[in-house]
Design a protein around this motif. Structure first.
Motif, mmCIF file in Angstrom:
data_model
loop_
_atom_site.group_PDB
_atom_site.id
_atom_site.type_symbol
_atom_site.label_atom_id
_atom_site.label_comp_id
_atom_site.label_asym_id
_atom_site.label_seq_id
_atom_site.Cartn_x
_atom_site.Cartn_y
_atom_site.Cartn_z
ATOM 1 N N LYS A 92 7.976 61.099 25.987
ATOM 2 C CA LYS A 92 7.719 62.372 26.676
ATOM 3 C C LYS A 92 7.475 62.164 28.157
ATOM 4 C CE LYS A 92 4.449 66.243 26.785
ATOM 5 N NZ LYS A 92 3.235 66.832 26.152
ATOM 6 N N ASN A 93 6.662 61.160 28.504
ATOM 7 C CA ASN A 93 6.335 60.940 29.909
ATOM 8 C C ASN A 93 7.498 60.342 30.689
ATOM 9 O OD1 ASN A 93 3.289 61.464 30.706
ATOM 10 N ND2 ASN A 93 3.336 60.851 28.565
ATOM 11 N N TYR A 94 8.353 59.575 30.013
ATOM 12 C CA TYR A 94 9.569 59.073 30.666
ATOM 13 C C TYR A 94 10.460 60.251 31.042
ATOM 14 C CZ TYR A 94 13.160 55.559 31.676
ATOM 15 O OH TYR A 94 14.070 54.733 32.304
ATOM 16 N N ARG A 95 10.692 61.141 30.094
ATOM 17 C CA ARG A 95 11.524 62.320 30.338
ATOM 18 C C ARG A 95 10.921 63.211 31.434
ATOM 19 N NH1 ARG A 95 15.148 63.655 26.125
ATOM 20 N NH2 ARG A 95 15.074 62.193 24.372
ATOM 21 N N LEU A 96 9.617 63.391 31.369
ATOM 22 C CA LEU A 96 8.940 64.241 32.348
ATOM 23 C C LEU A 96 9.092 63.672 33.754
ATOM 24 C CD1 LEU A 96 7.117 66.655 33.011
ATOM 25 C CD2 LEU A 96 5.143 65.193 32.513
ATOM 26 N N THR A 97 8.976 62.370 33.890
ATOM 27 C CA THR A 97 9.123 61.731 35.197
ATOM 28 C C THR A 97 10.544 61.907 35.734
ATOM 29 O OG1 THR A 97 7.436 60.091 34.628
ATOM 30 C CG2 THR A 97 8.886 59.569 36.474
ATOM 31 N N ILE A 98 11.538 61.723 34.879
ATOM 32 C CA ILE A 98 12.934 61.923 35.288
ATOM 33 C C ILE A 98 13.144 63.364 35.749
ATOM 34 C CG2 ILE A 98 15.331 61.960 34.500
ATOM 35 C CD1 ILE A 98 14.176 59.152 34.868
ATOM 36 N N GLN A 99 12.588 64.320 35.001
ATOM 37 C CA GLN A 99 12.734 65.725 35.357
ATOM 38 C C GLN A 99 12.073 66.017 36.706
ATOM 39 O OE1 GLN A 99 14.551 67.979 33.851
ATOM 40 N NE2 GLN A 99 13.990 69.588 35.303
ATOM 41 N N GLN A 100 10.910 65.442 36.943
ATOM 42 C CA GLN A 100 10.212 65.647 38.213
ATOM 43 C C GLN A 100 11.003 65.069 39.383
ATOM 44 O OE1 GLN A 100 6.496 63.768 37.202
ATOM 45 N NE2 GLN A 100 5.553 65.681 36.522
ATOM 46 N N LEU A 101 11.626 63.928 39.183
ATOM 47 C CA LEU A 101 12.441 63.320 40.235
ATOM 48 C C LEU A 101 13.631 64.219 40.581
ATOM 49 C CD1 LEU A 101 12.426 59.580 39.100
ATOM 50 C CD2 LEU A 101 11.272 60.549 41.091
ATOM 51 N N LYS A 102 14.254 64.792 39.583
ATOM 52 C CA LYS A 102 15.374 65.701 39.821
ATOM 53 C C LYS A 102 14.911 66.930 40.599
ATOM 54 C CE LYS A 102 17.912 64.291 35.671
ATOM 55 N NZ LYS A 102 18.377 64.720 34.313
ATOM 56 N N GLN A 103 13.739 67.441 40.244
ATOM 57 C CA GLN A 103 13.191 68.600 40.938
ATOM 58 C C GLN A 103 12.853 68.282 42.397
ATOM 59 O OE1 GLN A 103 9.887 69.633 38.402
ATOM 60 N NE2 GLN A 103 11.181 70.742 36.939
ATOM 61 N N CYS A 108 21.073 61.396 40.272
ATOM 62 C CA CYS A 108 21.636 60.275 39.521
ATOM 63 C C CYS A 108 22.570 60.857 38.466
ATOM 64 C CB CYS A 108 20.520 59.465 38.863
ATOM 65 S SG CYS A 108 21.118 58.112 37.845
ATOM 66 N N HIS A 109 23.779 60.329 38.394
ATOM 67 C CA HIS A 109 24.779 60.891 37.491
ATOM 68 C C HIS A 109 24.995 60.078 36.218
ATOM 69 C CE1 HIS A 109 25.800 63.717 40.632
ATOM 70 N NE2 HIS A 109 25.983 62.725 41.491
ATOM 71 N N ASP A 110 24.406 58.905 36.122
ATOM 72 C CA ASP A 110 24.637 58.040 34.963
ATOM 73 C C ASP A 110 24.198 58.740 33.675
ATOM 74 O OD1 ASP A 110 24.365 55.905 32.966
ATOM 75 O OD2 ASP A 110 24.583 54.530 34.654
ATOM 76 N N GLU A 111 25.069 58.715 32.675
ATOM 77 C CA GLU A 111 24.807 59.417 31.420
ATOM 78 C C GLU A 111 23.594 58.868 30.673
ATOM 79 O OE1 GLU A 111 26.255 62.269 29.982
ATOM 80 O OE2 GLU A 111 26.822 62.355 32.096
#
Length: 214
Positions: A92-103, A108-111
């Protein structure tokens, strides 16, 4: 001595980790066997030899070093207890961090960070448990792991798109992110480290500025 000084400054010995976390060595070993606690990032073997008039003596000891952030991680483990819940916290926290970086405007386009993120996080969890990220991230914790992986992937993409004239604004932002998420690395590791390759050398090659420390 440089190595020992680095380890003592940037990491906790196993003894210190146990003291600060208020757990026993047996409990630490149990949590590692349960695959919810990382193993040591460094193991320092110390060989001592002594000669005297009466007798010669030699002995060997091993000192384990752990990321300082693992005191906080052990608090999470103790609170959640169940291995499945502990992994879900990491996920959950990995996903949340990725989402925050995008915001925040990072790209990053890597699948592996999009459609294939389930498989990617499973692999990251194994690296975490092996002690790899305790060695190469600033804290050893999931947020820095996600930030480091996102930054490395973004930098590599930008260079691959246009090595001669990459988007310098995006590149500098990604390099600064990697800088903040990465460990200093031990003296003998620095020349081959991701920090040297993707922070120091990229800044030098493209004349990027370092963030001001206040």
């Amino acid at each position: 001595m440089q190595l020992i000084n680095y380890l003592n400054e940037c990491f906790y010995t196993k003894h210190t980790l146990l003291q600060l976390s208020h757990i026993s060595a047996n409990k630490l070993a149990y949590l590692q066997q349960q695959k919810v606690m990382p193993t040591a990032s460094y193991r320092l073997t110390i060989q001592t030899s002594c000669q005297s008039f009466l007798a010669d003596h030699s002995e060997e000891s091993v000192q384990e070093y752990y990321a300082k952030g693992y005191v906080k991680w052990l608090g999470v483990v103790e609170a959640l207890i169940e291995p499945a819940d502990i992994y879900q916290y990491f996920n959950k926290n990995y996903r949340l961090t990725i989402q925050q970086l995008k915001q925040q405007g990072f790209v990053c386009h890597d699948e592996k960070l999009h459609a294939n993120i389930d498989e990617h996080i499973t692999q990251e969890w194994q690296h975490f448990l092996n002690g790899t990220y305790g060695l190469c991230t600033a804290s050893g914790l999931v947020q820095d792991i996600a930030r480091k992986e996102f930054a490395i992937t973004s930098i590599n993409e930008l260079i691959a798109e246009n090595e001669t004239h990459p988007d310098l604004v995006r590149l500098e932002k990604a390099v600064n992110l990697l800088d903040s998420a990465s460990a200093l690395f031990a003296p003998h590791e620095r020349i081959n480290s991701s920090r040297n390759r993707l922070v120091d050398q990229i800044r030098k090659k493209y004349q990027l500025t370092s963030p001001q420390i206040t």
